[in-house]
Design a protein around this motif. Structure first.
Motif, mmCIF file in Angstrom:
data_model
loop_
_atom_site.group_PDB
_atom_site.id
_atom_site.type_symbol
_atom_site.label_atom_id
_atom_site.label_comp_id
_atom_site.label_asym_id
_atom_site.label_seq_id
_atom_site.Cartn_x
_atom_site.Cartn_y
_atom_site.Cartn_z
ATOM 1 N N LYS A 1 -32.477 -13.243 14.118
ATOM 2 C CA LYS A 1 -33.560 -13.737 14.958
ATOM 3 C C LYS A 1 -33.058 -13.909 16.396
ATOM 4 O O LYS A 1 -31.932 -14.340 16.629
ATOM 5 C CB LYS A 1 -34.016 -15.096 14.413
ATOM 6 C CG LYS A 1 -35.215 -15.679 15.116
ATOM 7 C CD LYS A 1 -35.696 -16.936 14.359
ATOM 8 C CE LYS A 1 -36.855 -17.609 15.069
ATOM 9 N NZ LYS A 1 -36.471 -18.237 16.324
ATOM 10 N N SER A 2 -33.904 -13.541 17.346
ATOM 11 C CA SER A 2 -33.504 -13.580 18.744
ATOM 12 C C SER A 2 -34.179 -14.745 19.452
ATOM 13 O O SER A 2 -35.398 -14.799 19.554
ATOM 14 C CB SER A 2 -33.916 -12.259 19.408
ATOM 15 O OG SER A 2 -33.412 -12.197 20.705
ATOM 16 N N PHE B 1 -25.373 -25.571 28.938
ATOM 17 C CA PHE B 1 -25.196 -24.121 29.052
ATOM 18 C C PHE B 1 -24.417 -23.616 27.832
ATOM 19 O O PHE B 1 -23.303 -24.051 27.576
ATOM 20 C CB PHE B 1 -24.442 -23.766 30.334
ATOM 21 C CG PHE B 1 -25.203 -24.120 31.582
ATOM 22 C CD1 PHE B 1 -26.350 -23.423 31.927
ATOM 23 C CD2 PHE B 1 -24.771 -25.148 32.411
ATOM 24 C CE1 PHE B 1 -27.063 -23.751 33.074
ATOM 25 C CE2 PHE B 1 -25.474 -25.479 33.559
ATOM 26 C CZ PHE B 1 -26.625 -24.782 33.895
ATOM 27 N N ALA B 2 -25.031 -22.683 27.123
ATOM 28 C CA ALA B 2 -24.399 -22.162 25.908
ATOM 29 C C ALA B 2 -23.520 -20.950 26.203
ATOM 30 O O ALA B 2 -22.746 -20.522 25.348
ATOM 31 C CB ALA B 2 -25.473 -21.789 24.893
ATOM 32 N N ALA B 3 -23.639 -20.399 27.406
ATOM 33 C CA ALA B 3 -22.787 -19.264 27.802
ATOM 34 C C ALA B 3 -22.547 -19.337 29.295
ATOM 35 O O ALA B 3 -23.484 -19.553 30.061
ATOM 36 C CB ALA B 3 -23.472 -17.948 27.451
ATOM 37 N N LEU C 1 -23.564 -9.913 32.149
ATOM 38 C CA LEU C 1 -24.857 -10.339 31.601
ATOM 39 C C LEU C 1 -24.976 -9.922 30.137
ATOM 40 O O LEU C 1 -25.444 -10.696 29.284
ATOM 41 C CB LEU C 1 -26.000 -9.759 32.439
ATOM 42 C CG LEU C 1 -27.421 -10.119 32.005
ATOM 43 C CD1 LEU C 1 -27.615 -11.624 31.860
ATOM 44 C CD2 LEU C 1 -28.439 -9.553 33.016
ATOM 45 N N MET C 2 -24.520 -8.718 29.829
ATOM 46 C CA MET C 2 -24.570 -8.264 28.438
ATOM 47 C C MET C 2 -23.674 -9.136 27.552
ATOM 48 O O MET C 2 -24.030 -9.478 26.425
ATOM 49 C CB MET C 2 -24.169 -6.791 28.352
ATOM 50 C CG MET C 2 -25.168 -5.871 29.041
ATOM 51 S SD MET C 2 -24.593 -4.175 29.216
ATOM 52 C CE MET C 2 -24.929 -3.538 27.602
ATOM 53 N N LEU C 3 -22.517 -9.511 28.090
ATOM 54 C CA LEU C 3 -21.625 -10.374 27.311
ATOM 55 C C LEU C 3 -22.225 -11.760 27.119
ATOM 56 O O LEU C 3 -22.042 -12.388 26.073
ATOM 57 C CB LEU C 3 -20.254 -10.459 27.999
ATOM 58 C CG LEU C 3 -19.441 -9.166 27.883
ATOM 59 C CD1 LEU C 3 -18.235 -9.203 28.817
ATOM 60 C CD2 LEU C 3 -18.986 -8.944 26.449
ATOM 61 N N ALA C 4 -22.947 -12.235 28.133
ATOM 62 C CA ALA C 4 -23.623 -13.535 27.982
ATOM 63 C C ALA C 4 -24.654 -13.458 26.862
ATOM 64 O O ALA C 4 -24.804 -14.404 26.077
ATOM 65 C CB ALA C 4 -24.289 -13.944 29.292
ATOM 66 N N LEU C 5 -25.344 -12.322 26.760
ATOM 67 C CA LEU C 5 -26.326 -12.166 25.690
ATOM 68 C C LEU C 5 -25.643 -12.154 24.322
ATOM 69 O O LEU C 5 -26.167 -12.694 23.347
ATOM 70 C CB LEU C 5 -27.132 -10.882 25.881
ATOM 71 C CG LEU C 5 -27.977 -10.803 27.155
ATOM 72 C CD1 LEU C 5 -28.775 -9.503 27.167
ATOM 73 C CD2 LEU C 5 -28.902 -11.993 27.287
ATOM 74 N N VAL C 6 -24.470 -11.541 24.269
ATOM 75 C CA VAL C 6 -23.705 -11.566 23.014
ATOM 76 C C VAL C 6 -23.308 -13.007 22.692
ATOM 77 O O VAL C 6 -23.438 -13.475 21.551
ATOM 78 C CB VAL C 6 -22.452 -10.665 23.128
ATOM 79 C CG1 VAL C 6 -21.552 -10.844 21.909
ATOM 80 C CG2 VAL C 6 -22.869 -9.203 23.262
ATOM 81 N N LEU D 1 -24.843 -15.601 23.459
ATOM 82 C CA LEU D 1 -26.049 -16.341 23.082
ATOM 83 C C LEU D 1 -26.692 -15.779 21.807
ATOM 84 O O LEU D 1 -27.660 -16.344 21.302
ATOM 85 C CB LEU D 1 -27.075 -16.290 24.226
ATOM 86 C CG LEU D 1 -26.632 -16.936 25.548
ATOM 87 C CD1 LEU D 1 -27.619 -16.613 26.663
ATOM 88 C CD2 LEU D 1 -26.490 -18.441 25.392
ATOM 89 N N ALA D 2 -26.157 -14.664 21.336
ATOM 90 C CA ALA D 2 -26.704 -13.981 20.140
ATOM 91 C C ALA D 2 -28.193 -13.721 20.295
ATOM 92 O O ALA D 2 -29.006 -14.051 19.419
ATOM 93 C CB ALA D 2 -26.416 -14.791 18.873
#
Ligand SMILES: [Mg+2]
Length: 222
Positions: free
Chosen positions: A6-7, A126-128, A145-150, A152-153
């Protein structure tokens, strides 16, 4: 055990010019650089490249000895960090997002040791927090930004990136993340016009829109 698929919705923000007004600190630090290293580059020229990692700015300005200059800049920044101020309404807006179960993240070109104490002042969960490191490219590359999304799952389409400079917009575009321009920051929104927030409290209208593609997303993905 695998992570849930789930996103969750995520609000990822730049630091300088979005969360805190750090321009007085940067101006002071650049003055120290000019004095100590005899560099004849005005702050206006330095400021045009804000948002990129420091080493990249040095290269763009054609300046050598980036490490020495960075040391001076970092030292002077630490000494004048009390000049930084959160923008009015930032904490209130971020707490509202957190209360609405959005994840919060930061992607900044400011090194972690200087970013962390500034972020701590906001008291937000802040979670990331992604800052420059030698392993990945800095903004405008999409890597942080892509790593932050990782971290944050979450998916690019479930996130929004809030920035104030052209490099932020390019980073978001290349990461496939909808972009929102912070008009209270230091840069111009660019063309074609992205979706614009005129103050931190203006971010709250995102809370009602969810993350489904809509008018908010269209301008940012062109
Ligand atoms: Mg910025």
């Amino acid at each position: 055990m695998t992570a849930p698929s789930k996103s969750r919705r995520a609000l990822v923000l730049d630091l300088d010019g979005v969360l805190l007004d750090t321009r007085p600190v940067m101006r002071q630090a650049w003055r120290a650089v000019r004095e100590r290293h005899g560099i004849d580059v005005p702050f206006d020229a330095y400021e045009q490249h804000l948002g990129r990692p420091f080493e990249d700015i040095m290269e763009l300005l054609g300046l050598a000895d980036a490490n020495l200059v960075h040391h001076t800049y970092a030292e002077a920044s630490q000494q004048s960090c009390e000049l930084a101020r959160p923008f009015d309404g930032v904490e209130e807006a971020l707490h509202a997002f957190a209360a609405a179960d959005w994840l919060l993240g930061v992607v900044t070109s400011k090194p972690f040791d200087r970013a962390a104490p500034l972020l701590a002042r906001l008291g937000c969960p802040f979670a990331a927090v992604r800052t420059p490191n030698a392993e990945v490219r800095g903004k405008p590359a999409p890597d942080p930004l892509m790593l932050a999304l990782v971290d944050l799952a979450t998916d690019p389409a479930s996130a929004v990136f809030v920035g104030d400079m052209a490099v932020d917009r390019e980073c978001a575009r290349r990461a496939g993340v909808p972009y929102l321009h912070a008009a209270w920051g230091y840069g111009e929104p660019g063309s074609p016009a992205p979706e614009i927030a005129y103050g931190p409290r203006d971010l709250l209208r995102l809370l009602g829109t969810g993350c489904e593609p809509g008018p908010f997303v269209m301008g940012s993905l062109l």
